[in-house]
Design a protein around this motif. Sequence first.
Motif, mmCIF file in Angstrom:
data_model
loop_
_atom_site.group_PDB
_atom_site.id
_atom_site.type_symbol
_atom_site.label_atom_id
_atom_site.label_comp_id
_atom_site.label_asym_id
_atom_site.label_seq_id
_atom_site.Cartn_x
_atom_site.Cartn_y
_atom_site.Cartn_z
ATOM 1 N N ALA A 36 0.877 -1.179 0.000
ATOM 2 C CA ALA A 36 0.000 0.000 0.000
ATOM 3 C C ALA A 36 0.913 1.228 0.000
ATOM 4 C CB ALA A 36 -0.866 -0.003 1.249
ATOM 5 N N THR A 37 0.498 2.281 -0.681
ATOM 6 C CA THR A 37 1.309 3.514 -0.684
ATOM 7 C C THR A 37 0.445 4.759 -0.825
ATOM 8 O OG1 THR A 37 3.164 4.674 -1.718
ATOM 9 C CG2 THR A 37 1.719 3.489 -3.205
ATOM 10 N N THR A 38 0.979 5.870 -0.322
ATOM 11 C CA THR A 38 0.306 7.162 -0.522
ATOM 12 C C THR A 38 0.869 7.866 -1.768
ATOM 13 O OG1 THR A 38 1.904 8.281 0.923
ATOM 14 C CG2 THR A 38 -0.117 7.463 1.953
ATOM 15 N N ARG A 39 1.868 7.227 -2.435
ATOM 16 C CA ARG A 39 2.407 7.843 -3.655
ATOM 17 C C ARG A 39 1.363 7.775 -4.769
ATOM 18 N NH1 ARG A 39 4.203 5.624 -8.038
ATOM 19 N NH2 ARG A 39 5.407 3.747 -7.563
ATOM 20 N N PRO A 40 1.231 8.853 -5.553
ATOM 21 C CA PRO A 40 0.276 8.786 -6.672
ATOM 22 C C PRO A 40 0.762 7.783 -7.735
ATOM 23 C CG PRO A 40 1.392 10.945 -6.598
ATOM 24 C CD PRO A 40 1.909 10.150 -5.440
ATOM 25 N N PRO A 41 -0.165 7.141 -8.440
ATOM 26 C CA PRO A 41 0.242 6.162 -9.452
ATOM 27 C C PRO A 41 1.045 6.802 -10.579
ATOM 28 C CG PRO A 41 -2.181 6.265 -9.252
ATOM 29 C CD PRO A 41 -1.618 7.280 -8.304
ATOM 30 N N ARG A 42 2.044 6.066 -11.087
ATOM 31 C CA ARG A 42 2.754 6.506 -12.302
ATOM 32 C C ARG A 42 1.941 6.038 -13.506
ATOM 33 N NH1 ARG A 42 8.047 3.512 -10.342
ATOM 34 N NH2 ARG A 42 8.934 5.067 -8.951
ATOM 35 N N ALA A 43 2.259 6.604 -14.670
ATOM 36 C CA ALA A 43 1.567 6.179 -15.891
ATOM 37 C C ALA A 43 1.729 4.663 -16.031
ATOM 38 C CB ALA A 43 2.193 6.887 -17.090
ATOM 39 N N GLY A 44 0.615 3.996 -16.249
ATOM 40 C CA GLY A 44 0.671 2.544 -16.489
ATOM 41 C C GLY A 44 0.555 1.696 -15.231
ATOM 42 N N GLU A 45 0.649 2.315 -14.052
ATOM 43 C CA GLU A 45 0.540 1.522 -12.818
ATOM 44 C C GLU A 45 -0.931 1.194 -12.532
ATOM 45 O OE1 GLU A 45 4.454 2.291 -10.075
ATOM 46 O OE2 GLU A 45 2.777 3.654 -9.781
ATOM 47 N N VAL A 46 -1.148 -0.041 -12.133
ATOM 48 C CA VAL A 46 -2.510 -0.552 -11.963
ATOM 49 C C VAL A 46 -2.783 -0.814 -10.481
ATOM 50 C CG1 VAL A 46 -4.053 -2.480 -12.567
ATOM 51 C CG2 VAL A 46 -2.395 -1.612 -14.254
ATOM 52 N N GLU A 47 -3.932 -0.319 -9.998
ATOM 53 C CA GLU A 47 -4.382 -0.541 -8.607
ATOM 54 C C GLU A 47 -4.482 -2.042 -8.329
ATOM 55 O OE1 GLU A 47 -5.209 1.218 -5.926
ATOM 56 O OE2 GLU A 47 -6.381 -0.291 -4.845
ATOM 57 N N GLY A 48 -3.852 -2.487 -7.252
ATOM 58 C CA GLY A 48 -3.945 -3.900 -6.872
ATOM 59 C C GLY A 48 -2.902 -4.767 -7.535
ATOM 60 N N LYS A 49 -2.264 -4.256 -8.597
ATOM 61 C CA LYS A 49 -1.213 -5.049 -9.264
ATOM 62 C C LYS A 49 0.156 -4.493 -8.860
ATOM 63 C CE LYS A 49 0.386 -6.765 -13.692
ATOM 64 N NZ LYS A 49 0.929 -6.069 -14.854
ATOM 65 N N HIS A 50 0.348 -3.186 -9.047
ATOM 66 C CA HIS A 50 1.626 -2.570 -8.673
ATOM 67 C C HIS A 50 1.601 -2.098 -7.231
ATOM 68 C CE1 HIS A 50 1.511 -2.299 -13.114
ATOM 69 N NE2 HIS A 50 2.757 -2.716 -12.953
ATOM 70 N N TYR A 51 0.512 -1.480 -6.815
ATOM 71 C CA TYR A 51 0.322 -0.991 -5.442
ATOM 72 C C TYR A 51 -1.167 -0.912 -5.155
ATOM 73 C CZ TYR A 51 5.152 0.748 -4.832
ATOM 74 O OH TYR A 51 6.513 0.846 -4.678
ATOM 75 N N TYR A 52 -1.503 -0.790 -3.859
ATOM 76 C CA TYR A 52 -2.827 -0.316 -3.463
ATOM 77 C C TYR A 52 -2.628 1.158 -3.161
ATOM 78 C CZ TYR A 52 -3.893 -5.258 -2.989
ATOM 79 O OH TYR A 52 -4.063 -6.595 -3.247
ATOM 80 N N PHE A 53 -3.200 2.020 -3.977
ATOM 81 C CA PHE A 53 -2.983 3.467 -3.813
ATOM 82 C C PHE A 53 -3.967 4.008 -2.778
ATOM 83 C CE2 PHE A 53 -1.322 2.355 -7.995
ATOM 84 C CZ PHE A 53 -0.036 2.874 -7.890
ATOM 85 N N LYS A 54 -3.419 4.645 -1.721
ATOM 86 C CA LYS A 54 -4.234 5.093 -0.592
ATOM 87 C C LYS A 54 -4.022 6.583 -0.342
ATOM 88 C CE LYS A 54 -5.468 0.868 0.457
ATOM 89 N NZ LYS A 54 -6.845 0.437 0.190
ATOM 90 N N SER A 55 -5.057 7.215 0.260
ATOM 91 C CA SER A 55 -4.867 8.582 0.745
ATOM 92 C C SER A 55 -4.106 8.482 2.071
ATOM 93 C CB SER A 55 -6.222 9.259 0.957
ATOM 94 O OG SER A 55 -6.895 8.585 2.014
#
Length: 203
Positions: A36-55
């Motif tokens: 899990a990370t608070t970093r914003p996704p980079r182009a091409g990054e997929v939720e649940g595959k590369h990271y779980y993007f969190k506030s």
Amino acid sequence: MPGLLVVISGPSGAGKGTVCRLLCERSPRALLSVSATTRPPRAGEVEGKHYYFKSETEFAAMVSRGELLEWARVYSYCYGTPRPPVEESLRRGYDVILEIDVQGGLKVKRQMPDAVLIFLAPPSMAELRRRLVGRETETPEAIEERLRWAEGELARMPEYDYVVVNDRLDEAVARVTSIMIAEKCRTKYYSKWEDAVREVGAR
Ligand code: ADP
Ligand code: 5GP
């Protein structure tokens, strides 16, 4: 035998993502943990595959509920390893790879002393810079921040169990694979020799 917990750390651009991807492609028993990370996704990054993007708020809630095996602030963001999927995969006999920073790796080792800590080092600082620039995912300022941070991370290499230099990629993957094979041969995992026979699936 439960799976092996393997931590791979090293400076940004050393090739952790590349090595881990190849490792998992080549070994059906290896799974990469999704952080899990608070970093914003980079182009091409997929939720649940590369990271779980969190506030920041969502991340703080995960921490207070005890859902993270470890977490750390890296650069300007929070990153953490969700605990339940790691424990479940290990129990089912999968090797779990954590691609996390040095602070996180040492926290994991304190909680799970059988974890194997592998430090992935670049062949030189000049090559590290070339790889970060060549990846084209960071702004020039972020690249400089990561290179500054790299000095501190490289200094902590002796706290890890193993060091693998990622010069030629195939050689680095082979070394990590060899470390995992050797770790699985440790006698501490077997109370009798027949268990070791079963583990390798001997005839
Ligand atoms: P990290 O996950 O450690 O930040 P990456 O896996 O994203 O690093 O690798 C950084 C860049 O270096 C990528 O563009 C990748 O293709 C490249 N790279 C990785 N390993 C090697 C290697 N052994 N030789 C040359 N380039 C590499
Ligand atoms: P990136 O932003 O390039 O994806 O990752 C930045 C750094 O955060 C890398 O050093 C990476 O290993 C680390 N990182 C990724 N996930 C985790 C995690 O769950 N915990 C910790 N401690 N570090 C992580």
